[in-house]
Design a protein around this motif. Structure first.
Motif, PDB file in Angstrom:
ATOM      1  N   LEU A  90      -0.183   4.387  -6.284  1.00  0.00           N
ATOM      2  CA  LEU A  90       0.997   4.051  -5.479  1.00  0.00           C
ATOM      3  C   LEU A  90       0.608   3.772  -4.024  1.00  0.00           C
ATOM      4  O   LEU A  90       1.106   2.837  -3.405  1.00  0.00           O
ATOM      5  CB  LEU A  90       2.001   5.210  -5.504  1.00  0.00           C
ATOM      6  N   LEU A  91      -0.298   4.601  -3.510  1.00  0.00           N
ATOM      7  CA  LEU A  91      -0.647   4.487  -2.087  1.00  0.00           C
ATOM      8  C   LEU A  91      -1.256   3.134  -1.738  1.00  0.00           C
ATOM      9  O   LEU A  91      -1.052   2.630  -0.638  1.00  0.00           O
ATOM     10  CB  LEU A  91      -1.611   5.617  -1.687  1.00  0.00           C
ATOM     11  N   VAL A  92      -1.967   2.548  -2.690  1.00  0.00           N
ATOM     12  CA  VAL A  92      -2.604   1.257  -2.399  1.00  0.00           C
ATOM     13  C   VAL A  92      -1.534   0.189  -2.161  1.00  0.00           C
ATOM     14  O   VAL A  92      -1.540  -0.499  -1.131  1.00  0.00           O
ATOM     15  CB  VAL A  92      -3.548   0.831  -3.549  1.00  0.00           C
ATOM     16  N   GLY A  93      -0.588   0.064  -3.091  1.00  0.00           N
ATOM     17  CA  GLY A  93       0.463  -0.944  -2.944  1.00  0.00           C
ATOM     18  C   GLY A  93       1.364  -0.651  -1.759  1.00  0.00           C
ATOM     19  O   GLY A  93       1.743  -1.549  -1.010  1.00  0.00           O
ATOM     20  N   LEU A  94       1.703   0.638  -1.611  1.00  0.00           N
ATOM     21  CA  LEU A  94       2.610   1.026  -0.531  1.00  0.00           C
ATOM     22  C   LEU A  94       1.987   0.735   0.836  1.00  0.00           C
ATOM     23  O   LEU A  94       2.635   0.168   1.729  1.00  0.00           O
ATOM     24  CB  LEU A  94       2.946   2.521  -0.674  1.00  0.00           C
ATOM     25  N   THR A  95       0.726   1.088   0.991  1.00  0.00           N
ATOM     26  CA  THR A  95       0.062   0.864   2.280  1.00  0.00           C
ATOM     27  C   THR A  95      -0.039  -0.630   2.567  1.00  0.00           C
ATOM     28  O   THR A  95       0.243  -1.083   3.678  1.00  0.00           O
ATOM     29  CB  THR A  95      -1.344   1.517   2.272  1.00  0.00           C
ATOM     30  N   TYR A  96      -0.395  -1.391   1.546  1.00  0.00           N
ATOM     31  CA  TYR A  96      -0.524  -2.835   1.779  1.00  0.00           C
ATOM     32  C   TYR A  96       0.844  -3.453   2.092  1.00  0.00           C
ATOM     33  O   TYR A  96       0.962  -4.313   2.966  1.00  0.00           O
ATOM     34  CB  TYR A  96      -1.175  -3.519   0.569  1.00  0.00           C
ATOM     35  N   GLY A  97       1.875  -2.983   1.397  1.00  0.00           N
ATOM     36  CA  GLY A  97       3.233  -3.466   1.671  1.00  0.00           C
ATOM     37  C   GLY A  97       3.627  -3.189   3.119  1.00  0.00           C
ATOM     38  O   GLY A  97       4.216  -4.043   3.793  1.00  0.00           O
ATOM     39  N   LYS A  98       3.282  -2.004   3.587  1.00  0.00           N
ATOM     40  CA  LYS A  98       3.603  -1.655   4.981  1.00  0.00           C
ATOM     41  C   LYS A  98       2.865  -2.577   5.949  1.00  0.00           C
ATOM     42  O   LYS A  98       3.436  -3.022   6.946  1.00  0.00           O
ATOM     43  CB  LYS A  98       3.163  -0.212   5.278  1.00  0.00           C
ATOM     44  N   VAL A  99       1.596  -2.834   5.650  1.00  0.00           N
ATOM     45  CA  VAL A  99       0.789  -3.682   6.538  1.00  0.00           C
ATOM     46  C   VAL A  99       1.409  -5.078   6.622  1.00  0.00           C
ATOM     47  O   VAL A  99       1.587  -5.628   7.719  1.00  0.00           O
ATOM     48  CB  VAL A  99      -0.674  -3.769   6.013  1.00  0.00           C
ATOM     49  N   VAL A 100       1.777  -5.626   5.473  1.00  0.00           N
ATOM     50  CA  VAL A 100       2.332  -6.987   5.453  1.00  0.00           C
ATOM     51  C   VAL A 100       3.665  -7.012   6.206  1.00  0.00           C
ATOM     52  O   VAL A 100       3.898  -7.866   7.067  1.00  0.00           O
ATOM     53  CB  VAL A 100       2.520  -7.479   3.991  1.00  0.00           C
ATOM     54  N   ALA A 101       4.548  -6.066   5.887  1.00  0.00           N
ATOM     55  CA  ALA A 101       5.872  -6.057   6.518  1.00  0.00           C
ATOM     56  C   ALA A 101       5.742  -5.861   8.035  1.00  0.00           C
ATOM     57  O   ALA A 101       6.419  -6.538   8.820  1.00  0.00           O
ATOM     58  CB  ALA A 101       6.731  -4.953   5.904  1.00  0.00           C
ATOM     59  N   ASN A 102       4.845  -4.977   8.425  1.00  0.00           N
ATOM     60  CA  ASN A 102       4.659  -4.694   9.846  1.00  0.00           C
ATOM     61  C   ASN A 102       4.109  -5.923  10.579  1.00  0.00           C
ATOM     62  O   ASN A 102       4.598  -6.297  11.642  1.00  0.00           O
ATOM     63  CB  ASN A 102       3.698  -3.497   9.974  1.00  0.00           C
ATOM     64  N   ALA A 103       3.120  -6.562   9.973  1.00  0.00           N
ATOM     65  CA  ALA A 103       2.511  -7.733  10.605  1.00  0.00           C
ATOM     66  C   ALA A 103       3.539  -8.856  10.747  1.00  0.00           C
ATOM     67  O   ALA A 103       3.508  -9.618  11.718  1.00  0.00           O
ATOM     68  CB  ALA A 103       1.316  -8.204   9.779  1.00  0.00           C
ATOM     69  N   LEU A 104       4.445  -8.968   9.774  1.00  0.00           N
ATOM     70  CA  LEU A 104       5.441 -10.047   9.807  1.00  0.00           C
ATOM     71  C   LEU A 104       6.686  -9.666  10.588  1.00  0.00           C
ATOM     72  O   LEU A 104       7.557 -10.501  10.819  1.00  0.00           O
ATOM     73  CB  LEU A 104       5.881 -10.400   8.378  1.00  0.00           C
ATOM     74  N   ASP A 105       6.784  -8.373  10.899  1.00  0.00           N
ATOM     75  CA  ASP A 105       7.998  -7.849  11.522  1.00  0.00           C
ATOM     76  C   ASP A 105       9.229  -8.091  10.635  1.00  0.00           C
ATOM     77  O   ASP A 105      10.292  -8.511  11.089  1.00  0.00           O
ATOM     78  CB  ASP A 105       8.190  -8.481  12.909  1.00  0.00           C
TER      79      ASP A 105
END
Ligand code: KG4
Ligand code: ZN
Length: 379
Positions: A90-105
């Motif tokens: 779970l942590l892999v997808g969740l962390t990557y999702g956060k990175v993408v959303a954060n980078a895109l705002d």
């Protein structure tokens, strides 16, 4: 303009990403399965699963965007599974999702994997312009879960893709999940992993080898104290084990199949000639019992809550006998029954993006400290 959500799923042994428009149109859906990595262990090895997710997550997301013909900037939100499942996965997808959303705002939306399985049924229905009516009962039946829910719309009446839903748990397995029972029986009989698809195919051949012979074991219906909508599959699995202990004549063919598997010859076509009529009969008896338990309790629950639809989702929903049995029984009692396609039955990210859409519309965004929840309940 259509709202496009990137879905990310990594709760078990599939790394998946998808883009879905307005919660109903699948623009792309990419699934990297790890079956090859885990098959020799006869089940998912959590440490290996996390490592494989790490390897796959970036290319899988990129591929989902490519196939949709979009760039990251075209997305409106990111929906990601945060439970239930294996914590490291779970942590892999969740962390990557956060990175993408954060980078895109752009907003991040946390999705319960089980709600994804419910939405998978809707997605399939939308493809053929159908819309299941609620209330419904939903049977989620996979390698990790056997759960029965009542599903209702919560809030104003809007199209189903946009509707927030309310769940009530009606029943669950007391021991093994149905898919787990398939996998364990396949292991006992040396039929490879995962066990469901191969048993499904082999059981269909019963009666061909010895015409007239259908089943060899009469598995009794499972009796459960307390909640009549709970399930139990470990007794059926143990009955198979005892049968094998009592029938030593089946052991040489089990050894032969084990050798075939170690040579990489594990397809149904390759294993069928190594299965006696007795083995096929055993598989058919096992499957008949599992299917009967699932169908009987689900229909009973549907009657009790006056459901308008029956939804069946999760990996085991791909099972041919389960599908035909549900269709036959549901028709007799005037329920409409809905299944996802094979691609949408097993873990995928289109169902996660679809589940994120109603939350997106009602601004139910996750905070950046959203954590993985291995035992997250749906209700
Ligand atoms: O939903 P899924 O991909 O993963 C989770 O467990 O969450 O489901 C995988 C499970 C496995 O236990 C597999 O043996 C079972 O679904 N399965 C089937 C069939 N296809 C997959 N079981 C019975 N018949 C099938 N055709
Ligand atoms: Zn699942």
């Amino acid at each position: 303009m259509a709202k496009r959500i990137l879905g990310i799923e990594s709760s078990c042994d599939e790394t998946a990403a998808a883009v879905v428009a307005d919660g109903r149109e699948i623009l792309s859906s990419v699934i990297a399965s790890q079956v090859g990595v885990h098959s020799k262990y006869g089940g998912v090895v959590p440490e290996l699963a996390s490592r494989e997710h790490l390897r796959s997550i970036v290319p899988v997301v990129r591929e989902a965007l490519d196939r949709a013909g979009l760039s990251l900037r075209d997305l409106d939100a990111v929906g990601v599974t945060y439970g239930p499942g294996l914590v490291g996965s779970l942590l892999v997808g969740l962390t990557y999702g956060k990175v993408v959303a954060n980078a895109l705002d752009k907003p991040l939306i946390g999705v319960n994997h089980l709600e994804g399985h419910v939405r998978a049924v809707f997605l399939e229905a939308f493809q053929s312009d159908r819309e299941p009516s609620l209330p419904a009962v939903c049977l989620i039946v996979s390698g990790g879960h056997t759960l029965l829910y009542e599903v209702r719309v919560s809030g104003p009446a809007v199209p189903l893709a946009a509707a927030l839903l309310r769940y009530r748990k009606i029943g669950q397995t007391r021991d093994d999940a149905a898919g787990e029972a398939y996998d364990k029986v396949a292991k006992l009989l040396a039929l490879g992993y995962p066990g469901g698809p191969i048993i499904d195919r082999l059981a269909a051949h019963v009666g061909e080898v010895t015409p007239g012979q259908k089943e060899v074991v009469d598995f009794p219906a499972t009796k459960i104290k307390g909640n009549p909508y709970d399930f139990s599959f470990s007794g059926i699995k143990t009955a198979v084990l005892y049968y094998l202990r009592a029938h030593l004549e089946l052991h040489p063919e089990i050894d032969e199949r084990r050798q075939a598997l170690s040579r990489g010859e594990g397809s149904a076509d390759q294993l069928l000639p190594l299965c006696s009529a007795q083995t096929l009969g055993l598989l058919a008896s096992f499957q008949r019992r599992v299917v009967a338990e699932l169908v009987r309790r689900t229909l009973q629950a549907a009657e009790e809550v006056a459901a308008q639809s029956i939804l069946v989702s999760g990996g085991v929903a791909a099972n041919n006998e389960l599908r035909s049995s549900f269709e036959r029984e549901a028709e007799r009692r005037s329920f409409r029954v809905f299944f996802p396609s094979r691609e949408l039955s097993t873990d995928n990210a289109a169902m996660i993006a679809a589940a994120a859409y109603p939350k997106f519309l009602s601004s139910q965004f996750a905070d950046w400290d959203l954590n993985a929840e291995p035992v997250l309940p749906l209700a």
